[in-house]
Design a protein around this motif. Structure first.
Motif, short mmCIF file in Angstrom:
data_model
loop_
_atom_site.label_atom_id
_atom_site.label_comp_id
_atom_site.label_asym_id
_atom_site.label_seq_id
_atom_site.Cartn_x
_atom_site.Cartn_y
_atom_site.Cartn_z
N GLU A 1 -1.78 0.16 9.58
CA GLU A 1 -3.13 0.87 9.59
C GLU A 1 -3.51 1.20 11.21
OE1 GLU A 1 -3.32 -0.84 5.81
OE2 GLU A 1 -3.01 -1.74 7.61
N ARG B 1 -1.17 3.64 12.37
CA ARG B 1 -1.69 5.09 11.50
C ARG B 1 -2.62 5.89 12.39
NH1 ARG B 1 -2.23 4.23 5.32
NH2 ARG B 1 -3.58 6.30 5.80
N GLU C 1 -10.30 7.28 6.10
CA GLU C 1 -9.52 6.18 6.81
C GLU C 1 -10.12 5.89 8.49
OE1 GLU C 1 -5.33 7.67 6.71
OE2 GLU C 1 -5.65 8.24 8.63
N GLU D 1 -0.10 -7.69 2.98
CA GLU D 1 -1.02 -6.86 3.38
C GLU D 1 -2.29 -7.51 2.82
OE1 GLU D 1 0.31 -2.47 4.38
OE2 GLU D 1 0.72 -3.08 2.29
N ASN E 1 0.98 3.46 3.10
CA ASN E 1 1.65 2.85 4.08
C ASN E 1 2.89 2.93 4.09
OD1 ASN E 1 -0.61 2.01 5.40
ND2 ASN E 1 -0.70 -0.07 4.77
N ASP F 1 0.93 -1.24 -0.04
CA ASP F 1 -0.04 0.01 -0.15
C ASP F 1 1.02 1.25 0.02
OD1 ASP F 1 -1.24 2.35 1.25
OD2 ASP F 1 -3.17 0.91 1.28
N GLY G 1 -3.83 -4.92 9.20
CA GLY G 1 -4.15 -3.86 10.35
C GLY G 1 -2.73 -3.59 11.05
#
Length: 360
Positions: A126, A129, A300, A104, A36, A33, A123
């Motif tokens: 994420e 984040r 998000e 991912e 990311n 990603d 995750g």
């Protein structure tokens, strides 16, 4: 080269994600990603892969187009080996060695099969984040301030007026955002007048702006971070229905805003906003969730909605929009939205302009 403080922040991010990888029992995580990758390294090119090993070391790969850019943006940190190759996945697989790698969930299925259908780890990045660090908070506030200042100048300059097309008005706003320094739009602008405002994601059309409510949902990217806000104005004096609807949505937005603080359940933010609209008899016309996070992506985690589990709770450093709306098919509609950053004792809005009804 990135500022030392940012370099240190990214090194900390990589280390914390590596700990998540190790805790999951994975030898390494292949990050594909691009958002990311940007979060973990600072690299913003359109082609990259990052092999983040459980021991904290990393391999970051791209192709020859970005050889110079990747070194400048990352600063070539000691814990990251940079490789430039045309067949990145072959090189990265070799770097992973015999223990292999996990991927991912967003990775392309065909590419995953070429890697032998490795295990999926969800995750890891994420979840990290979710809580913004000091650098990210400053970036989000800067993006929100730029967009909000342009919005106010746009209104003062007569950007919304009867007789011009929605498309022309949106183009004017977008030009002003770019000229003010925005790197890009964070999503396609929504500028909807008349019956078009009854569609939550109306976009823009060639229809001319008519008297009544006009909903404008817009955002930018600045230094990689997004802004998101919605304002609704009225062309000409509002009729009784427009005033009623605006008053309800404004009270709903403020009810949600009052709930936005660390320790509050996300579903309770949604419930507070939704109750105002339901009590006014328009519950069936509030057709989306109340809010979402904003960061490197304009949409998000976290999410404020009815269906969110009880254990999803706001924390200091998280972001959340509060954006209730009412949409009456064939008639009109509106939405009001601010983006907030959680702090220990409350929340800070990224959008300073008034949410009171503005008549143009």
């Amino acid at each position: 080269m990135p500022h030392n403080a940012l370099s240190e922040a990214m090194a900390g991010r990589r280390q914390r994600v590596a700990e998540r990888v190790a805790q999951a029992g994975a030898p390494a995580l292949l990050v594909t990603d691009l958002k990311n990758i940007h979060y973990l390294t600072g690299f913003s090119g359109s082609n990259a892969v990052l092999l983040l090993k459980a021991d904290g070391s990393s391999v970051l790969g791209t192709d020859g187009r970005y050889d110079t850019q990747i070194r400048l943006e990352t600063g070539e940190p000691e814990d990251v080996e940079i490789v430039v190759a045309s067949d990145l996945f072959t090189v990265i697989s070799d770097k992973a060695g015999g223990r292999g790698l996990w991927i991912e969930p967003t990775m392309d299925v065909a590419q995953a099969r070429k890697l032998g259908d490795p295990e999926v780890l969800s995750g890891a990045v994420e979840d990290e984040r979710l809580v913004k660090d000091d650098y990210e908070v400053k970036a989000l506030l800067a993006a929100g301030e730029l967009a909000d200042n342009v919005w106010q100048e746009f209104l003062k300059g007569g950007g919304i007026r009867e007789g011009i097309s929605e498309r022309d008005a949106a183009a004017d706003l977008e030009f002003r955002l770019r000229k003010a320094g925005a790197d890009a739009l964070s999503f396609d602008t929504i500028l909807a007048s008349g019956v078009n405002a009854a569609k939550p994601h109306a976009g823009v059309s060639s229809d001319v702006i008519v008297p009544g409510l006009v909903t404008v949902d817009f955002g930018i990217y600045l230094d990689g971070y997004a802004s998101d806000q919605t304002r609704t104005v009225c062309v000409g004096e509002p009729d009784d229905l427009s005033r009623e609807l605006y008053d309800i949505v404004l009270r709903s937005q403020r009810a949600g805003e009052a709930m936005v603080k660390a320790g509050v359940k996300l579903k309770d933010v949604d419930a507070a906003s939704r109750k105002v609209i339901e009590d006014a008899g328009y519950g069936d016309y509030f057709v989306h969730s109340t809010g979402h996070g904003v960061g490197l992506d304009v949409h998000e985690a976290p999410r404020a909605a009815k269906q969110v589990p009880d254990d999803h709770v706001l924390q200091s450093g998280m972001t959340l929009t509060v954006e209730p709306g009412i949409y009456l098919p064939g008639k009109t509609g509106l939405r009001i939205e601010n983006t907030y950053i959680m702090e220990e004792d409350g929340a800070r809005s990224c959008n300073a302009s008034s949410t009171e009804l503005h008549v143009v």
